[in-house]
Design an enzyme around this catalytic site. Structure first.
Site, PDB file in Angstrom:
ATOM      1  N   HIS A   1       0.668 -16.821  -4.634  1.00  0.00           N
ATOM      2  CA  HIS A   1      -0.477 -16.582  -5.523  1.00  0.00           C
ATOM      3  C   HIS A   1      -0.036 -16.259  -6.939  1.00  0.00           C
ATOM      4  O   HIS A   1      -0.796 -15.682  -7.712  1.00  0.00           O
ATOM      5  CB  HIS A   1      -1.371 -15.478  -4.952  1.00  0.00           C
ATOM      6  CG  HIS A   1      -1.992 -15.846  -3.634  1.00  0.00           C
ATOM      7  ND1 HIS A   1      -2.418 -14.919  -2.710  1.00  0.00           N
ATOM      8  CD2 HIS A   1      -2.240 -17.063  -3.077  1.00  0.00           C
ATOM      9  CE1 HIS A   1      -2.910 -15.557  -1.648  1.00  0.00           C
ATOM     10  NE2 HIS A   1      -2.807 -16.846  -1.846  1.00  0.00           N
TER      11      HIS A   1
ATOM     12  N   THR B   1       0.837  -1.205   0.000  1.00  0.00           N
ATOM     13  CA  THR B   1       0.000   0.000   0.000  1.00  0.00           C
ATOM     14  C   THR B   1       0.871   1.255   0.000  1.00  0.00           C
ATOM     15  O   THR B   1       0.504   2.259  -0.599  1.00  0.00           O
ATOM     16  CB  THR B   1      -0.969   0.050   1.203  1.00  0.00           C
ATOM     17  OG1 THR B   1      -0.224  -0.185   2.390  1.00  0.00           O
ATOM     18  CG2 THR B   1      -2.057  -0.982   1.089  1.00  0.00           C
TER      19      THR B   1
ATOM     20  N   SER C   1      -3.701  -9.793   6.606  1.00  0.00           N
ATOM     21  CA  SER C   1      -4.773  -9.930   7.594  1.00  0.00           C
ATOM     22  C   SER C   1      -4.799 -11.360   8.147  1.00  0.00           C
ATOM     23  O   SER C   1      -5.541 -11.655   9.078  1.00  0.00           O
ATOM     24  CB  SER C   1      -6.115  -9.602   6.947  1.00  0.00           C
ATOM     25  OG  SER C   1      -6.313 -10.456   5.839  1.00  0.00           O
TER      26      SER C   1
ATOM     27  N   ASN D   1       1.641  -4.934  11.186  1.00  0.00           N
ATOM     28  CA  ASN D   1       0.370  -4.848  10.465  1.00  0.00           C
ATOM     29  C   ASN D   1      -0.504  -3.765  11.078  1.00  0.00           C
ATOM     30  O   ASN D   1      -0.597  -3.658  12.288  1.00  0.00           O
ATOM     31  CB  ASN D   1      -0.353  -6.202  10.523  1.00  0.00           C
ATOM     32  CG  ASN D   1      -1.438  -6.326   9.475  1.00  0.00           C
ATOM     33  OD1 ASN D   1      -1.180  -6.088   8.302  1.00  0.00           O
ATOM     34  ND2 ASN D   1      -2.640  -6.653   9.895  1.00  0.00           N
TER      35      ASN D   1
END
Ligand SMILES: [Zn+2]
Length: 257
Positions: free
Chosen positions: A124, A33, A199, A223
Site C-alpha cells: 500500500h 499496534t 484481518s 493475530n
C-alpha cells in the site's frame, strides 16, 4: 481450533522454521499496534472523523484534496513518531540468521525498514515520501507536512505545479503492479509463510497467504482476532506478536550457538 499450550505451539513453530528454506512474512496493521499506532478505523479514530476521499476525487476536486490533506496533517506526525516494536525487531533478527527472505506488508509506516529488515514489499505504499503526480518528482514527507501545518492544504510541485500526493495507495487507486507481482511470486516459491496482524479481509493483498498455501507452504498466523482464513494455518497464535517472535528467535539462536 487449536487448544495446545502456547509453549508447545512455539516449539512446533521453531521446528517449522528449522525445516524451512524460503520463509516470508505478511504483515498488517496489527503488528504496529504495539508501537502505539491506533487502529485508525476504530471509533474516535482518524477515519471515523474524516470522510474517505477517493483517488478520483483527489484528482478532480480541490475540496476533496483539502479534506484528504486535513486528515493527513493529523496522520503523518503520528506515523512518524512511531518506533519499531519487539515484533518488527524480531523479524529483522530472523533475516540476520538467514530465516527471513522478505517481509510483505500492508502497512505504510516504514517500521520494518526502521527495525532493519532489508527486503520489504510495501503493498500500500509508504507514508515516508510524497510525489508529484505530474512530473514524478519525489520529496521526503517532512517538508510537505510543514506546508500542511502552515495552512497549505493543496500543496503543489515547485517544478510543474502538479498535484502532490503521499506515496500511499488511496482508495480507488491501483496497487503497485510490480510489487504485487513480486509478492505473489514469493508466495508461490516460499515453504513457510508467517502472517502477523492482518484481518485478511482486504483483497488482493489477503490472497497472498492462501496463494502460498496452495503452492505447498506451511502457514503460521499470529493475530489477536479470527480471520476468514484461520483454517489454513498450521499454527495459530492469539498472543502478542512480539512475545511469540522473540521466543521463536531465541529457540533458533540456540541452534546456532
Ligand atoms: Zn511536478
Amino acid at each position: 481450533m487449536n487448544e495446545k499450550a502456547t509453549a508447545e505451539k512455539i516449539d512446533e513453530a521453531i521446528r517449522l522454521f528449522r525445516n524451512a528454506e524460503r520463509i516470508m512474512t505478511f504483515t498488517g496493521a496489527g503488528i504496529s499496534t504495539e508501537s502505539g499506532l491506533s487502529d485508525f478505523r476504530s471509533p474516535g479514530g482518524l477515519w471515523s472523523r474524516y470522510r474517505m476521499v477517493t483517488y478520483q476525487e483527489f484528482l478532480e476536486s480541490a475540496k476533496g484534496r483539502r479534506e484528504y490533506w486535513a486528515m493527513r496533517r493529523e496522520l503523518i506526525p503520528e506515523l512518524l513518531r512511531a518506533r519499531p516494536n519487539k515484533a518488527h525487531k524480531a523479524l529483522a533478527e530472523l533475516e540476520k540468521i538467514g530465516k527471513m527472505e522478505a517481509v510483505i506488508t500492508q502497512n505504510i509506516d516504514g517500521l520494518h525498514q526502521d527495525a532493519g529488515s532489508s527486503r520489504v514489499l510495501e503493498l500500500h505504499g509508504t507514508n515516508r515520501t510524497a510525489s508529484c503526480l505530474g512530473c514524478g518528482r519525489q520529496w521526503p514527507i517532512e517538508p510537505i507536512q510543514q506546508q500542511l501545518e502552515e495552512g497549505n492544504l493543496d500543496p503543489r510541485c515547485d517544478s510543474c505545479a502538479g498535484l502532490i500526493k503521499p506515496d500511499t495507495v488511496s482508495f480507488g487507486q491501483a496497487m503497485p503492479q510490480d510489487v504485487m507481482a513480486e509478492a505473489f511470486s514469493l508466495a508461490e516459491t516460499c515453504d513457510l509463510l508467517l502472517m502477523i496482524g492482518s484481518s485478511l479481509e482486504v483483497h488482493p493483498a489477503a490472497s497472498i497467504p492462501p496463494a502460498a498455501h496452495q503452492y505447498g507452504a506451511r502457514l503460521i498466523f499470529i493475530n489477536r482476532t479470527r480471520t476468514p482464513l484461520d483454517h489454513l494455518a498450521d499454527i495459530l497464535f492469539r498472543e502478542s506478536a512480539g512475545e511469540i517472535l522473540e521466543a521463536i528467535v531465541n529457540g533458533l539462536q540456540n541452534d546456532c550457538a
